[in-house]
Design an enzyme around this catalytic site. Sequence first.
Site, PDB file in Angstrom:
ATOM      1  N   ASN A 147       0.805  -1.220   0.000  1.00  0.00           N
ATOM      2  CA  ASN A 147       0.000   0.000   0.000  1.00  0.00           C
ATOM      3  C   ASN A 147       0.843   1.278   0.000  1.00  0.00           C
ATOM      4  O   ASN A 147       0.443   2.287  -0.565  1.00  0.00           O
ATOM      5  CB  ASN A 147      -0.984  -0.002   1.176  1.00  0.00           C
ATOM      6  CG  ASN A 147      -0.319  -0.238   2.507  1.00  0.00           C
ATOM      7  OD1 ASN A 147       0.617  -1.033   2.634  1.00  0.00           O
ATOM      8  ND2 ASN A 147      -0.793   0.440   3.535  1.00  0.00           N
ATOM      9  N   GLY A 194       2.326  -6.045   6.957  1.00  0.00           N
ATOM     10  CA  GLY A 194       1.278  -6.614   6.130  1.00  0.00           C
ATOM     11  C   GLY A 194       0.090  -7.081   6.949  1.00  0.00           C
ATOM     12  O   GLY A 194      -0.182  -6.565   8.032  1.00  0.00           O
ATOM     13  N   GLU A 218       4.378  -5.569  11.856  1.00  0.00           N
ATOM     14  CA  GLU A 218       3.560  -4.359  11.746  1.00  0.00           C
ATOM     15  C   GLU A 218       2.294  -4.740  10.987  1.00  0.00           C
ATOM     16  O   GLU A 218       2.327  -4.928   9.770  1.00  0.00           O
ATOM     17  CB  GLU A 218       4.335  -3.250  11.022  1.00  0.00           C
ATOM     18  CG  GLU A 218       5.633  -2.836  11.691  1.00  0.00           C
ATOM     19  CD  GLU A 218       5.445  -2.191  13.049  1.00  0.00           C
ATOM     20  OE1 GLU A 218       4.284  -1.847  13.394  1.00  0.00           O
ATOM     21  OE2 GLU A 218       6.434  -2.028  13.770  1.00  0.00           O
ATOM     22  N   CYS A 221      -2.773   1.504   6.726  1.00  0.00           N
ATOM     23  CA  CYS A 221      -2.974   0.659   7.908  1.00  0.00           C
ATOM     24  C   CYS A 221      -3.410   1.452   9.129  1.00  0.00           C
ATOM     25  O   CYS A 221      -4.042   0.905  10.034  1.00  0.00           O
ATOM     26  CB  CYS A 221      -1.701  -0.126   8.222  1.00  0.00           C
ATOM     27  SG  CYS A 221      -0.241   0.888   8.516  1.00  0.00           S
ATOM     28  N   GLU A 233     -11.196  -5.469   8.955  1.00  0.00           N
ATOM     29  CA  GLU A 233     -10.573  -4.196   8.593  1.00  0.00           C
ATOM     30  C   GLU A 233     -10.973  -3.845   7.165  1.00  0.00           C
ATOM     31  O   GLU A 233     -10.911  -4.682   6.266  1.00  0.00           O
ATOM     32  CB  GLU A 233      -9.049  -4.290   8.706  1.00  0.00           C
ATOM     33  CG  GLU A 233      -8.344  -2.985   8.428  1.00  0.00           C
ATOM     34  CD  GLU A 233      -6.826  -3.080   8.555  1.00  0.00           C
ATOM     35  OE1 GLU A 233      -6.154  -2.039   8.448  1.00  0.00           O
ATOM     36  OE2 GLU A 233      -6.306  -4.204   8.761  1.00  0.00           O
TER      37      GLU A 233
END
Length: 464
Positions: free
Chosen positions: A114, A187, A209, A243, A339
């Site tokens: 992203n 990810g 993360e 994120c 999400e």
Amino acid sequence: MSFTATIHAQRECFQSNQTKPLDFRIRQLKKLRRLLQQQEPSLYQAIFNDFGKSEFETFLTELSPLYQEIDLYLKKLKKWSKRQFVRTGVANFPAKSYLVPEPLGTVLIIGAWNYPYHLSLLPVISALAAGNTVIIKPSELPSQTSAAMAKLINENFSADYLHLIEGGAEETGELLKHRFDKIFFTGSLSVGKTIYRAAAEHLTPVTLELGGKSPTFVCADCDIETTARRIVWGKFLNAGQTCVAPDYILVERSIKETFLDALKQEARVYPQNMTAQRDSRTGNYVQIINQRNFKRLENLLDQEKAHICFGGHTNPEQRFISPTILDGISFASPIMQEEIFGPILPVIAFDKLDEAICKVKLKPKPLSCYVYSSNQDTIDRILNEVSFGGGCVNDSVMQLSNSNLPFGGVGMSGFGHYHGKAGFDTFTHYKSILHKPFHFELRLKYPPYSIRKLKWLKWLLQQL
């Protein structure tokens, strides 16, 4: 060169100690910065081709954080690399105690799609600054971006020091069969679990993360116009593929309608359809990364069609989903079960803050949380009661812009930190050293033992 050969070569390079001198590390950071600047045009073009990110947004969210991080290390690395002296205590008088920072060795950094430059190269900067050798495995989804990074890295750095390996899940799986001294992954939760399991086979330390449903509390005493502007920017930046983006809003019912109007007004600055040609220089909206993710988001919209109060337009050929706001959502709604990672913003009204906090605490701990309020007691209560990785008061996403704030998750949103000094620490081992001279010896600890020695020992321990 095979994976095995590359990893072996990096181990030999590290064992030769050539990556440890401070001047070597500084030269490599300066070289990386220079290469990024020289190849900016090709980096801009590659990411625009992959998912329509403009030069403006690429510089803002991808390259400027890299430059900022390198500049910070060039300024602070000498200080951070020094021995750190700590208190010794009476029991070891006249010794001195200190921590010796040393690099971990050969590390594997697996980046995300992203923000492909930012999330692949920012941890690389920390790892190189700490004195490690590095293998990078970026996401294969933005293929041209991956190729541009491979060209930048592999044509300018020796593979036994810094090397980028392209490919997909198969290549990642092969890499994970090898032992590394550190694995850093950004990810999804599902892939993070796979990484963690593979690392456990070699007892390799891991930084994960990940993500999660990051809540945003909007209280009645906020500045509604400013709140709406900051939330809309944070949510629809990168078309919601961030994120730490606000995943959903909890707004006090007394201001909900006014607040929704303000959200809609701010969202109108973004494209509502994709009929016009994309602006590669200053465009403010990107595509969804691929058809798989587009379909996932389109399905979520279909399930919540009755709740769309703004936006909801899609274009499969362009992988376009317009900024969308949902009203009348509850925690039981389909959109609240995973999400979102896209430009869909659910709004949930609450009457009592107690109930809203309770609902959030029942969900897995998120990566971020945002609070919009002018009441310090309200702010403190949310910050104290809700566990999350990091966040903002009266802003969204901007915590990432401060290198003095360690970035990382908690619980299911990940563990470990980086950015600034936290990144240096992530790729560093601190050896604890007690250093004694020969000229003084306190014989109290040696046999033969006696009651008198015991009394002295108890007295000494009271002085510590």
